[in-house]
Design a protein around this motif. Structure first.
Motif, mmCIF file in Angstrom:
data_model
loop_
_atom_site.group_PDB
_atom_site.id
_atom_site.type_symbol
_atom_site.label_atom_id
_atom_site.label_comp_id
_atom_site.label_asym_id
_atom_site.label_seq_id
_atom_site.Cartn_x
_atom_site.Cartn_y
_atom_site.Cartn_z
ATOM 1 N N THR A 77 58.341 56.636 33.350
ATOM 2 C CA THR A 77 56.924 56.871 33.590
ATOM 3 C C THR A 77 56.244 55.545 33.904
ATOM 4 O O THR A 77 56.812 54.468 33.681
ATOM 5 N N PHE A 78 55.019 55.647 34.402
ATOM 6 C CA PHE A 78 54.251 54.459 34.759
ATOM 7 C C PHE A 78 52.882 54.526 34.096
ATOM 8 O O PHE A 78 52.289 55.597 33.990
ATOM 9 N N GLU A 79 52.399 53.363 33.667
ATOM 10 C CA GLU A 79 51.039 53.232 33.143
ATOM 11 C C GLU A 79 50.363 52.098 33.901
ATOM 12 O O GLU A 79 51.007 51.104 34.240
ATOM 13 N N TYR A 80 49.065 52.243 34.148
ATOM 14 C CA TYR A 80 48.319 51.241 34.900
ATOM 15 C C TYR A 80 47.142 50.734 34.083
ATOM 16 O O TYR A 80 46.432 51.523 33.450
ATOM 17 N N ASP A 81 46.939 49.421 34.114
ATOM 18 C CA ASP A 81 45.773 48.774 33.535
ATOM 19 C C ASP A 81 45.104 47.974 34.638
ATOM 20 O O ASP A 81 45.783 47.403 35.489
ATOM 21 N N CYS A 82 43.787 47.914 34.620
ATOM 22 C CA CYS A 82 43.045 47.130 35.612
ATOM 23 C C CYS A 82 42.052 46.211 34.912
ATOM 24 O O CYS A 82 41.427 46.595 33.923
ATOM 25 N N ASP A 83 41.905 45.017 35.458
ATOM 26 C CA ASP A 83 40.864 44.087 35.047
ATOM 27 C C ASP A 83 40.082 43.710 36.294
ATOM 28 O O ASP A 83 40.667 43.496 37.355
ATOM 29 N N ILE A 84 38.767 43.632 36.170
ATOM 30 C CA ILE A 84 37.918 43.201 37.281
ATOM 31 C C ILE A 84 37.530 41.769 37.006
ATOM 32 O O ILE A 84 37.022 41.443 35.931
ATOM 33 N N ARG A 85 37.771 40.905 38.000
ATOM 34 C CA ARG A 85 37.546 39.476 37.814
ATOM 35 C C ARG A 85 36.638 38.905 38.890
ATOM 36 O O ARG A 85 36.766 39.219 40.069
ATOM 37 N N GLY A 86 35.725 38.063 38.450
ATOM 38 C CA GLY A 86 34.940 37.228 39.343
ATOM 39 C C GLY A 86 33.815 37.928 40.075
ATOM 40 O O GLY A 86 33.633 39.139 40.020
ATOM 41 N N GLU A 87 33.083 37.091 40.762
ATOM 42 C CA GLU A 87 31.912 37.517 41.525
ATOM 43 C C GLU A 87 32.259 38.551 42.598
ATOM 44 O O GLU A 87 31.464 39.431 42.911
ATOM 45 N N HIS A 88 33.465 38.439 43.160
ATOM 46 C CA HIS A 88 33.867 39.313 44.262
ATOM 47 C C HIS A 88 34.700 40.504 43.802
ATOM 48 O O HIS A 88 35.300 41.204 44.609
ATOM 49 N N LYS A 89 34.703 40.738 42.510
ATOM 50 C CA LYS A 89 35.307 41.931 41.908
ATOM 51 C C LYS A 89 36.767 42.140 42.315
ATOM 52 O O LYS A 89 37.178 43.232 42.702
ATOM 53 N N HIS A 90 37.568 41.070 42.205
ATOM 54 C CA HIS A 90 39.003 41.211 42.441
ATOM 55 C C HIS A 90 39.568 42.110 41.347
ATOM 56 O O HIS A 90 39.218 41.984 40.179
ATOM 57 N N VAL A 91 40.432 43.028 41.731
ATOM 58 C CA VAL A 91 41.012 43.966 40.781
ATOM 59 C C VAL A 91 42.454 43.544 40.495
ATOM 60 O O VAL A 91 43.289 43.550 41.390
#
Length: 92
Positions: free
Chosen positions: A6-20
């Motif tokens: 199986t797969f699990e995904y986590d996301c973080d939003i970074r910086g002024e330009h919203k890099h994911v």
């Protein structure tokens, strides 16, 4: 013995330009007991420049959770600010 992956995904939003930043966990289980977990990371930017033209980053191959995060944070203002910033870097 029943192996499942199986797969699990986590996301973080970074910086002024919203890099994911995306972290994908691949989990292998044997009869419901986790025997392996590995990670892969990558970063998504809101726009891509090819042949001098800007276009939205193609996120169609990403997990639906990741797509939802990108669509929520990559507003028109964020995209314009990212293009302006990157174009200014090219002229340095």
């Amino acid at each position: 013995m029943a192996l499942t992956k199986t797969f699990e995904y986590d996301c973080d939003i970074r910086g002024e330009h919203k890099h994911v930043q995306v972290r994908k966990a691949t989990i292998v289980k044997d009869d419901g007991v986790e025997i392996s977990r590995t990670y892969h990371r990558h970063v998504l930017h809101c726009r891509d420049k090819s042949s001098g033209s800007w276009a939205d980053t193609n996120i169609s191959g990403e997990d639906t959770t990741v797509q939802a995060v990108c669509n929520a944070v990559w507003t028109s203002d964020v995209k314009t600010a990212y293009e302006t910033f990157m174009d200014a870097q090219e002229s340095l």
